[in-house]
Design a protein around this motif. Structure first.
Motif, PDB file in Angstrom:
ATOM      1  N   SER B 410       0.896  -1.154   0.000  1.00 43.65           N
ATOM      2  CA  SER B 410       0.000   0.000   0.000  1.00 43.65           C
ATOM      3  C   SER B 410       0.921   1.187   0.000  1.00 43.65           C
ATOM      4  CB  SER B 410      -0.838   0.059   1.278  1.00 43.65           C
ATOM      5  OG  SER B 410      -1.669  -1.052   1.312  1.00 43.65           O
ATOM      6  N   MET B 411       0.668   2.106  -0.858  1.00 42.33           N
ATOM      7  CA  MET B 411       1.559   3.256  -0.888  1.00 42.33           C
ATOM      8  C   MET B 411       0.753   4.510  -1.132  1.00 42.33           C
ATOM      9  SD  MET B 411       2.402   1.212  -3.804  1.00 42.33           S
ATOM     10  CE  MET B 411       3.268   1.515  -5.277  1.00 42.33           C
ATOM     11  N   LEU B 412       1.454   5.606  -1.284  1.00 35.57           N
ATOM     12  CA  LEU B 412       0.805   6.870  -1.606  1.00 35.57           C
ATOM     13  C   LEU B 412       1.703   7.578  -2.598  1.00 35.57           C
ATOM     14  CD1 LEU B 412      -0.224   7.702   2.009  1.00 35.57           C
ATOM     15  CD2 LEU B 412      -1.834   7.630   0.115  1.00 35.57           C
ATOM     16  N   ASP B 413       1.114   8.432  -3.409  1.00 37.76           N
ATOM     17  CA  ASP B 413       1.931   9.198  -4.342  1.00 37.76           C
ATOM     18  C   ASP B 413       3.004   9.942  -3.561  1.00 37.76           C
ATOM     19  OD1 ASP B 413       0.489   8.310  -6.407  1.00 37.76           O
ATOM     20  OD2 ASP B 413      -0.556  10.185  -6.840  1.00 37.76           O
ATOM     21  N   ASP B 414       4.161  10.041  -4.162  1.00 40.12           N
ATOM     22  CA  ASP B 414       5.305  10.605  -3.453  1.00 40.12           C
ATOM     23  C   ASP B 414       5.921  11.717  -4.297  1.00 40.12           C
ATOM     24  OD1 ASP B 414       7.166  10.897  -1.478  1.00 40.12           O
ATOM     25  OD2 ASP B 414       8.344   9.120  -2.013  1.00 40.12           O
ATOM     26  N   GLY B 415       6.664  12.569  -3.642  1.00 38.17           N
ATOM     27  CA  GLY B 415       7.359  13.634  -4.352  1.00 38.17           C
ATOM     28  C   GLY B 415       6.527  14.888  -4.472  1.00 38.17           C
ATOM     29  N   VAL B 416       7.061  15.852  -5.216  1.00 39.61           N
ATOM     30  CA  VAL B 416       6.355  17.122  -5.382  1.00 39.61           C
ATOM     31  C   VAL B 416       5.144  16.895  -6.273  1.00 39.61           C
ATOM     32  CG1 VAL B 416       6.514  19.462  -6.275  1.00 39.61           C
ATOM     33  CG2 VAL B 416       8.483  18.428  -5.126  1.00 39.61           C
ATOM     34  N   ASP B 417       3.986  16.944  -5.674  1.00 36.88           N
ATOM     35  CA  ASP B 417       2.764  16.806  -6.460  1.00 36.88           C
ATOM     36  C   ASP B 417       1.678  17.583  -5.741  1.00 36.88           C
ATOM     37  OD1 ASP B 417       1.275  14.823  -8.599  1.00 36.88           O
ATOM     38  OD2 ASP B 417       0.019  15.445  -6.919  1.00 36.88           O
ATOM     39  N   GLN B 418       1.155  18.559  -6.395  1.00 39.03           N
ATOM     40  CA  GLN B 418       0.241  19.507  -5.778  1.00 39.03           C
ATOM     41  C   GLN B 418      -1.109  18.881  -5.452  1.00 39.03           C
ATOM     42  OE1 GLN B 418       1.330  22.376  -4.892  1.00 39.03           O
ATOM     43  NE2 GLN B 418      -0.476  23.585  -4.442  1.00 39.03           N
ATOM     44  N   TYR B 419      -1.362  17.693  -5.946  1.00 35.40           N
ATOM     45  CA  TYR B 419      -2.713  17.148  -5.799  1.00 35.40           C
ATOM     46  C   TYR B 419      -2.799  15.929  -4.883  1.00 35.40           C
ATOM     47  CZ  TYR B 419      -3.422  20.239  -9.705  1.00 35.40           C
ATOM     48  OH  TYR B 419      -3.465  21.346 -10.491  1.00 35.40           O
ATOM     49  N   THR B 420      -1.879  14.996  -5.040  1.00 35.37           N
ATOM     50  CA  THR B 420      -2.116  13.711  -4.381  1.00 35.37           C
ATOM     51  C   THR B 420      -0.987  13.222  -3.486  1.00 35.37           C
ATOM     52  OG1 THR B 420      -1.298  12.697  -6.397  1.00 35.37           O
ATOM     53  CG2 THR B 420      -3.686  12.808  -6.133  1.00 35.37           C
ATOM     54  N   SER B 421       0.089  13.951  -3.381  1.00 42.11           N
ATOM     55  CA  SER B 421       1.192  13.470  -2.557  1.00 42.11           C
ATOM     56  C   SER B 421       1.051  14.021  -1.137  1.00 42.11           C
ATOM     57  CB  SER B 421       2.517  13.930  -3.171  1.00 42.11           C
ATOM     58  OG  SER B 421       3.546  13.803  -2.236  1.00 42.11           O
ATOM     59  N   PRO B 422       0.667  13.183  -0.186  1.00 44.23           N
ATOM     60  CA  PRO B 422       0.461  13.698   1.177  1.00 44.23           C
ATOM     61  C   PRO B 422       1.720  14.316   1.767  1.00 44.23           C
ATOM     62  CG  PRO B 422      -0.395  11.474   0.964  1.00 44.23           C
ATOM     63  CD  PRO B 422       0.385  11.756  -0.273  1.00 44.23           C
TER      64      PRO B 422
END
Lengths: 558, 1077
Positions: B410-422
């Motif tokens: 289970s993961m989450l978006d990572d890095g610089v992302d204005q929408y989905t990276s917690p």
């Protein structure tokens, strides 16, 4: 000792032999091509594709999807370079480049690749379609063949018109090596001869009837061969053939300028009221009988189509010239009641107050505010297109016909297209069409006696009221000689093209065609094109005119 | 049937190739001639004493044998032995329990004194895994680094493990701190621009498809096939830096040979391994608190067109507690706390190893679970492996390997992302907002708040409402029968089937994330992506081995074989948007703008290879190898190679030699040097990782008007497409000094890569824009140096230290003129856009250098700005001048020395180089009795980093919370600062890609610190217990402003040195327990 060495040597030799055998045998294994042959279930190669009727359907859709990439270019190149469409403060560099005839390699709306993408895909299909296959006396794939040829011809025309010459080839380029070969280049006039020869045998082939895709009828995606032939003859200066092709298309396809689609002021007591019906807008609705060809441009599945958003965001706006054109016409109900302005304006542009915010998530706070508070006009036609960019329609066909017959020294006939409408009544009225414009040679192309033309009205009659009855504001002032009359009417046709087909993409081509014709005939110079366009460049008229006095600047540098 | 072109075209073969081919043939014949020379055989008698290196006490029962195998002996209780060898320059191998094996040269002496070191030290004289199985390191010819299993690693994947062990032989850059993400590896510089630059991995003889360019639908994530192998199962890893021509067209980036454990004795052994650990919350960039942020926000709002009064009425600036919105906008949330947690790791494995005379086996089961430092993220792995060796008859044996692993993530978006990276949202989200809603009475509820007025989603809701999962199943089975034909010949066939399947699911929730504007489409309010990938690989390798010793002092081993690999990679992707609710996440009717995509690529490659090793008297070694490779990816009209049977074949020869000078009799008097081996060689290898089907004309399916399918021409046949060719020369030496107290190893190399895969401009009339072709050249020159010293070798205490230094210079030397690039410059140079920046590829510079603007601070005053009179041209063609508080960009003079005063593309220059000057590791190991303490430092010096994350959090152009350095932003006339003013939308481009964001990425890091203790238990039941504790990423010395100077966003060479804000490595602690039963 010596003996022992020999044995060793022998066993070495044996070992070497085995090794050599193995190398050779493993190499031989691959002489069977299967060992390195690869197939994909997702990609089809040229060996597998293009040889069955179903494939030609797929490739038709493929070609149409490539054609979509040309829709923005067709309109923007045709209009931003003309006198009717303007840029605004928010226009980006690509639009400005087109506007100022200074198109760079990176311009996002000008990409020669996109034109040849259509052509090469057409070439591939044409090469593989068997147009001679016959079943039950019907040539199976001939209509498909003709339709794809029409698309290819139209695209070649666009290349030659925009880039001065088109590199012409009809065998598909399938390898990198082929892509590097040198192919002949033709100007529009040279190309016309080739394309006329290519298309003429197919002009009676019916367009394929493959029904609708979703709600869109595919038959509107083809360019009628007669229209193309007419245009090609017109560019060539072969007016008789041009007029004949246009006429035959009108006749065979029952294409008329229908009175039902008029923009009219409602009348109260035989005078103009303050309410108008702009039924003229219906001419842009596919299926209403006036649209002939469109490029359909849905934005689903990653397809790009910018025209709507450019229009919506006010990045392209109608020029003052365009608005003045309509404003300077007179709407004629009768001698007593008339009004300033051509009502076709209200089917062409619409006044809009301001952009609504698209990023307004909360009523409490607007993160990104409106870009402008100014009122501006947006182009209603583009909205009416409903993502089907109209390339050919009936009014354009009649105006092109008028242009051709005018050059056959029939200015009264041409003028009647604008003012009266071609039907038996008009044709038999010698006050409108004098006998000297009727001769046996051209009788066929002037045949509008058929009942199918009964509802034909003048192009203007759908915007300025009873133009046919107007004897005050819009009349043909016969000139000193026939040649001057022809030039006079040609100017009127050019004006009428602006009123009727503004923003539709044909403006620059029309001005260029007439200008080139006059230069060739010694009837005028480059200013015929340069003047109206320079007038649009307010504050920069002189420099623009100077630039456009050179024909090479009319074309995009490849 | 087609007429195949049987004509052998030799024009493609270079002269060097021809010479090497000739030499290769010569090598085959050499032993025969050598034998014919009939060297007279004299026995030589050697006696000596074996003793402990630290105590000088004699070692009894040490085994001594000669490397040729012609003599053996054992020491008596006084450590004395004597034996007769055939050569007076023989090498003796000495083995003793608890001691490192040592190999020493007799050097013509009659008596020798041999000191053995305890096996707590590292050891040069060991068996290493080469191309042709195990061999003694002493006689290996190529530059090879062998890594054993240190048994005390918390690494999840092989590539991660290599970093700690490979020193400077591989430049290893961890991708991110997400468990099992692995690392990017570069051996000997950067050997490609657009093709794969990662080394070839061979696991138990099978070539692994690295799937290096397969992208995940999860942002900042890389699906690493190497994570399928449990590090506990690894017996050894060998890094081959040259001499790899046997792997021909796949070996240009080096080869890493991984060998898993096998049954090695009939005694049943059970190993139980337990590791648990915690990972601390990573460092994050400090951002503004409520007060500073509100000040900033007020400022930026005023520049966005709102009036003072309007700004003050905004709910978060209006401090009237009576307002209904007061509670929602007056919080003090630490978003970091909401997003991060301490990570917990567990790793268990049990292995059984044993058998009888007929069969040996190794069986292992493993389980791993890592809870990540971002809430709800985890990785779970189950793995199983069975390696068996069955002796069917005296002549025929069969090896069987079966491996299975399953990874659930289970993961989450990572890095610089204005929408989905917690992780990113936790930085930029306003601290006065709350993750939960309030009722109208001001009571906090458990409902998550929606995306806020600034267009920033709620990271807490995203963590809980989004779906980011990945399931990987990997299975492989190998069968390897071996037939011993006679004493010299063995025939083996290795067959492997492997299946790697990955399912990815992704859901971006409605309302909790801000709508994303997709050009040409509109706003996507929520989205669902799904991807299934499947790679089936079939591998077959048939090999005939020959091994023969002639007259006891010259030996030839050779093998010839044919390798055939089929890879079938298939992927299916679907995407849908705007379902209008979060209630259904399945791609059913309510989702719109569906999009499907996928590939089904089959790649086949065939390689015929030949390898010969000849050694003379264990002093002179020659290795010659050649492979002849064909691939379905190559055209049949290539410029390089030869055309045969309608195919193009790449020919990759190599020749390497070594001289073990220390065995020579004349070295006996140079006492300080006990080992000296000189190595040199030249080899050619290739890179076949080009796209599939480039040689074919193909059509692709498109959608027309949403519903109909159409076909369009997508690729033109390029029958000239071929592999990239790398020729590499290598020279080096291994030296043992002062009785092996000091080991030094030095390698220099120089390589030239030709036929670089380049995207070229297609002639416009063909309708397609570009095509892949070969052209261009780059070079790599470098040094690898390592020194390892046994600084203290006392009775109970020892200290060993090692230093590894790597250095390379990469240089692009040729580029074709007709390169296709949206940003092509003069002379074939072009730039590649990477995260708002640009990487330049130009002749005379290294690959992937940063190309942007130089800056000279910030205009402090209006006057200063007016004097400089710098402008930019706007999109509409008008000009805007830089004013006070704007960045001073350097206006580069043109070739006539004129500065135009306009800051535009012409002012871009090289502003940084991500390639390090030196990199490597420093190791220290202290041992006291049964306790050892090891410290591993990694470092990199002289590399530049493009801090993309900082460029976004210091841009001062939107409502995002900013880093603390934005407190120094220019706010008033005359203020001297390096931080420009905050203006909404950044109209002057102050935050553009410039040297403001380029930083020195040098660092020194204590990567791991491990203490281990061997519990001295001896019983019938337990053979040994080893307990260890380790701390990872203990500290990092760096001037880098980002969270971590080590990261790799992609395997592509253009993406090295770009910090996209992926999860940084943080300190972690592990405890491991190993039972040997």
């Amino acid at each position: 000792m010596l003996y022992r060495t020999k044995i060793k040597y022998k066993s070495m030799k044996k070992a070497l032999k085995i090794m050599i055998f193995l190398v050779v045998s493993s190499t031989l294994l691959v002489s069977c091509n299967d060992l390195l042959g690869v197939d994909s279930s997702r990609l089809v190669t040229d060996k597998e594709y293009g040889h069955s009727p179903n494939d030609s359907l797929y490739s038709t859709f493929g070609i149409l999807s490539r054609l979509q990439k040309l829709a923005d270019s067709y309109v923007l190149l045709g209009e931003l370079r003309g006198d009717l469409l303007d840029v605004s403060e928010s226009s980006d560099i690509s639009l400005r480049e087109i506007y100022s005839f200074d198109i760079s390699k990176n311009n996002k709306y000008v990409d020669l690749n996109n034109y040849y993408d259509v052509i090469n895909n057409c070439n591939y299909v044409l090469k593989n379609l068997d147009s001679s296959k016959v079943d039950a006396g019907r040539k199976l794939e001939l209509s498909q063949y003709a339709a794809i040829k029409s698309i290819r011809a139209w695209t070649y025309m666009q290349i030659a018109l925009n880039f001065k010459t088109a590199t012409y080839y009809i065998d598909p380029i399938l390898t990198i090596e082929d892509s590097k070969k040198i192919y002949p280049e033709y100007t529009i006039e040279e190309l016309a001869d080739i394309l006329i020869a290519d298309l003429s045998p197919l002009k009676d082939v019916p367009m394929p009837n493959i029904g609708s895709v979703g709600s869109y009828n595919i038959s509107f995606s083809y360019f009628p061969i007669r229209f193309l032939l007419g245009d090609l003859y017109l560019w060539k200066g072969d007016y008789q053939n041009a007029a004949t092709e246009y006429h035959d298309l009108m006749f065979k396809n029952r294409l008329i300028v229908n009175k039902a689609y008029s923009a009219t002021w409602q009348t109260v007591n035989n005078t103009i009221s303050t309410t108008a019906n702009i039924n003229w807008m219906a001419v842009f609705w596919v299926g209403n009988g006036e649209v002939i060809s469109t490029i359909t441009c849905p934005t689903q599945f990653g397809q790009r189509f910018d025209l709507d958003s450019l229009n919506y965001q006010g990045k392209i706006v109608p020029s003052k010239i365009a608005l003045d054109n309509w404003a300077s016409q007179t709407y004629f109900l009768n001698e007593a009641s008339n009004a300033q302005g051509d009502l076709r304006k209200y089917g062409s542009v619409w006044q809009k107050s301001r952009l609504s915010s698209t990023t307004n998530y909360s009523s409490e706070f607007k993160p990104i505010d409106f870009t402008t508070d100014k009122d501006y006009n947006y182009i209603l036609k583009y909205k009416l297109y409903n993502q089907n960019v109209v390339i050919y329609r009936t009014a354009l066909l009649y105006l092109r016909y008028a242009e051709a017959v005018n050059r056959l020294n029939k200015p009264n006939l041409a003028f009647a297209v604008l003012k009266n409408g071609l039907n038996s009544t008009t044709m038999n009225n010698h006050a409108i069409i004098p006998l000297n414009e009727k001769d046996s040679v051209t009788a066929a192309l002037m045949n509008f006696n058929d009942f199918r033309f009964n509802n034909n009205v003048g192009i203007r009659m759908r915007g300025v009221g009873n133009a046919d009855k107007d004897t005050t504001f819009y009349v043909f002032h016969q000139q000193a000689n026939l040649k001057d009359s022809v030039l006079y009417v040609e100017n009127l046709i050019q004006k009428e093209l602006a009123l009727e087909t503004a923003f539709e993409g044909n403006r620059f081509q029309d001005l260029m065609r007439i200008a080139l014709r006059r230069i060739k005939n010694g009837e005028g110079d480059e200013s015929y094109l340069a003047d109206p366009i320079a007038a649009k460049h307010v504050g920069n008229e002189a420099a623009t005119k100077q630039k456009l006095m050179h024909i090479e600047n009319w074309y995009i540098k490849k | 049937m087609k007429n195949y072109n049987y004509r052998l075209r030799m024009k493609g073969i270079t002269k060097a190739t021809k010479n090497i081919c000739l030499m290769l043939l010569a090598v085959c014949y050499l032993p025969a001639y050598m034998s014919a020379e009939n060297k007279s055989v004299n026995t030589h008698s050697v006696s000596g004493i074996v003793r402990d290196a630290s105590t000088k006490q004699p070692i009894s029962a040490a085994q001594i044998k000669s490397l040729n195998g012609d003599a053996s002996a054992a020491t008596n209780e006084n450590g004395y032995f004597s034996l007769n060898t055939n050569s007076k320059e023989a090498i003796l191998i000495i083995e003793a329990y608890n001691y490192n094996t040592r190999e020493i040269a007799v050097q013509g002496k009659d008596s020798v004194i041999i000191d053995l070191y305890k096996n707590i030290f590292s050891n040069y004289s060991k068996s290493v895994e080469g191309i042709d199985g195990a061999l003694s390191n002493l006689v290996s010819v190529s530059a090879l680094k062998s890594i054993g299993n240190n048994n005390q690693s918390s690494a999840v994947s092989v590539d991660e493990y290599i970093q700690g062990e490979a020193g400077a032989d591989v430049r290893v850059v961890s991708r991110s701190a997400v468990s099992g993400m692995g690392a990017s590896l570069f051996i000997r510089g950067l050997n490609s621009l657009n093709a794969n630059a990662q080394p070839l991995f061979i696991v138990d003889g099978v070539l692994i498809n690295s799937l290096y360019d397969v992208t995940s639908i999860h942002k900042g994530f890389f699906s690493n096939p190497l994570a399928n192998i449990d590090v506990n199962d690894i017996e050894s890893i060998s890094v081959l830096k040259d001499g790899t021509s046997v792997y021909g067209s796949k070996a240009a980036n080096g080869v890493v040979i991984v060998k898993t454990k096998r049954g090695n004795s009939t005694v049943t052994k059970i190993n139980l391994n337990v590791i648990t650990g915690i990972t601390t919350i990573p460092r994050s960039v400090p951002v503004m608190g409520n007060n500073d942020y509100k000040t900033y926000l007020t400022e930026i709002l005023k520049t966005s067109g709102l009036t003072n009064n309007e700004v003050l009425q905004l709910p978060f600036l209006n401090d009237n507690p009576q307002r209904t919105t007061y509670r929602a906008y007056h919080n003090n949330t630490n978003w970091n706390d909401e997003v991060y947690q301490s990570g917990i790791s567990k790793n268990y494995s049990i292995s059984v190893n044993g058998g009888d005379e007929k069969a040996l086996y190794y069986f292992t089961l493993g389980y791993l679970r890592n809870d990540g430092v971002v809430k709800t993220t985890d990785m779970e792995r189950y793995n199983m492996r069975l390696n068996g060796d069955v002796k069917l008859t005296n002549r025929i044996s069969l090896a069987v390997n079966v491996g299975f692993s399953r990874i659930d993530r289970s993961m989450l978006d990572d890095g610089v992302d204005q929408y989905t990276s917690p992780t990113w949202l936790s930085l930029v989200k306003a601290p006065f907002l709350n993750p939960y809603n309030f009722t109208s009475l001001g009571t906090q509820t458990t409902d998550y708040t929606y995306a806020d007025v600034f267009g920033i989603g709620n990271p807490v809701a995203i963590i809980n409402k989004s779906i980011n999962t990945m399931k990987q199943n990997s299975f492989n089975i190998t069968l390897k029968p071996t037939i011993k034909i006679n004493s010299a010949f063995t025939l083996t066939e290795q067959f492997d089937y492997s299946l790697n399947k990955t399912n990815e699911d992704y859901y971006r929730p409605y309302l909790y994330t801000a709508p994303i504007f997709i050009e040409g489409y509109g706003y996507s309010q929520n989205a669902r992506f799904s991807q299934v990938m499947r790679n089936v690989a079939i591998f077959s390798d048939t090999r005939l081995n020959f091994s023969k010793q002639f007259e006891s002092y010259n030996k030839l081993t050779a093998f010839v074989g044919s390798r055939y690999v089929i890879n079938n990679f298939e992927s299916d992707y679907v995407e849908g948007h705007n379902s209008g609710s979060n209630s259904t996440v399945n791609l059913l009717g309510s989702f719109k703008n569906l999009k499907t995509d996928g590939v089904n690529n089959i790649t086949k490659s065939l390689s015929n290879y030949l390898n010969a090793d000849y050694s003379y008297d264990n002093k002179y070694f020659v290795n010659a190898a050649m492979s002849m490779d064909a691939s379905s990816r190559f055209g049949n009209e290539t410029k390089g190679g030869i055309q045969l049977f309608g195919q193009s074949w790449g020919i990759f020869p190599s020749m390497n030699g070594a001289w073990l000078m220390s065995s020579e009799s004349f070295m006996r008097n140079i006492k300080a040097i006990n080992l000296f081996k000189f190595r040199a060689g030249y080899g050619m290898t290739g890179n076949d990782d080009i796209q599939d089907y480039l040689t074919k004309v193909y059509f692709s399916s498109i959608r027309f008007n949403d519903v109909a399918n159409g076909a369009i021409l997508l690729n033109m046949a390029n029958p000239a497409i071929q592999w990239e060719t790398t020729g590499r020369a290598n020279a080096g030496f291994d030296m043992g000094l002062f009785n092996d107290r000091l080991d030094i190893s030095l390698d220099v190399y120089s390589s030239v890569t030709n036929n670089l895969l380049i995207l070229k401009q297609m002639n416009a009339i063909a309708g397609l824009k570009s095509y892949w072709s070969n052209g261009g050249q780059l070079t790599n020159k470098g040094i690898e140096f390592s020194v390892n010293g046994k600084l203290l070798a006392l009775h109970n205490f020892s200290w060993e230290m090692g230093l590894n230094i790597g250095h390379y210079i990469n240089n692009i030397t040729k580029l074709p003129a007709d390169i296709y690039s949206s940003a092509s410059l003069a002379n074939g140079a072009y730039t590649t856009p990477v995260f708002d920046g640009e990487m330049l590829s130009a002749v005379g510079s290294a690959a992937g250098v940063f190309y942007g603007y130089k800056t000279q601070g910030v205009f402090a005053t209006k006057e200063q700005a007016e004097q400089a009179n710098l402008k930019i041209q706007n999109n509409d063609g008008s000009f805007s001048s830089f004013g006070a508080g704007d960045v001073i960009f350097v206006d580069v003079a043109d070739k006539n020395g004129i500065k135009d005063g306009i800051i535009n593309d012409k002012d871009k220059q090289i502003i940084g180089n991500p390639n390090p000057d030196i990199y490597g590791t420093i190791t220290n190991k202290f041992t006291y009795k049964n306790i050892s303490l090891s410290a591993l430092f990694t470092y990199s010096y002289g590399n530049d980093i493009y801090n993309y994350q900082r460029s976004k959090i210091e841009a001062g152009s939107n409502y995002n919370n900013q880093s603390l350095s934005m407190l120094n932003r220019w706010t008033s006339e005359g203020q001297n600062t390096h931080q420009p003013k905050a203006v909404f939308g950044d109209p002057m481009g102050n935050a553009r890609f410039s040297d403001r964001w380029i930083e020195d990425g040098s660092y020194l890091r204590l990567k791991t610190l491990t203490a281990a203790y061997n519990i001295p238990i001896k019983s019938n039941f337990i053979e040994g217990i080893n307990i260890w504790v380790s701390a990872n990423n203990v500290f990092t010395l760096t001037n880098y402003l980002g969270t971590d100077p080590e990261f790799s966003i992609s395997n592509s060479v253009f993406f090295q040195g770009v910090d996209a804000g992926l999860l940084p490595l943080s300190r972690s602690y592990f405890v491991g327990l190993k039972f040997n039963l």
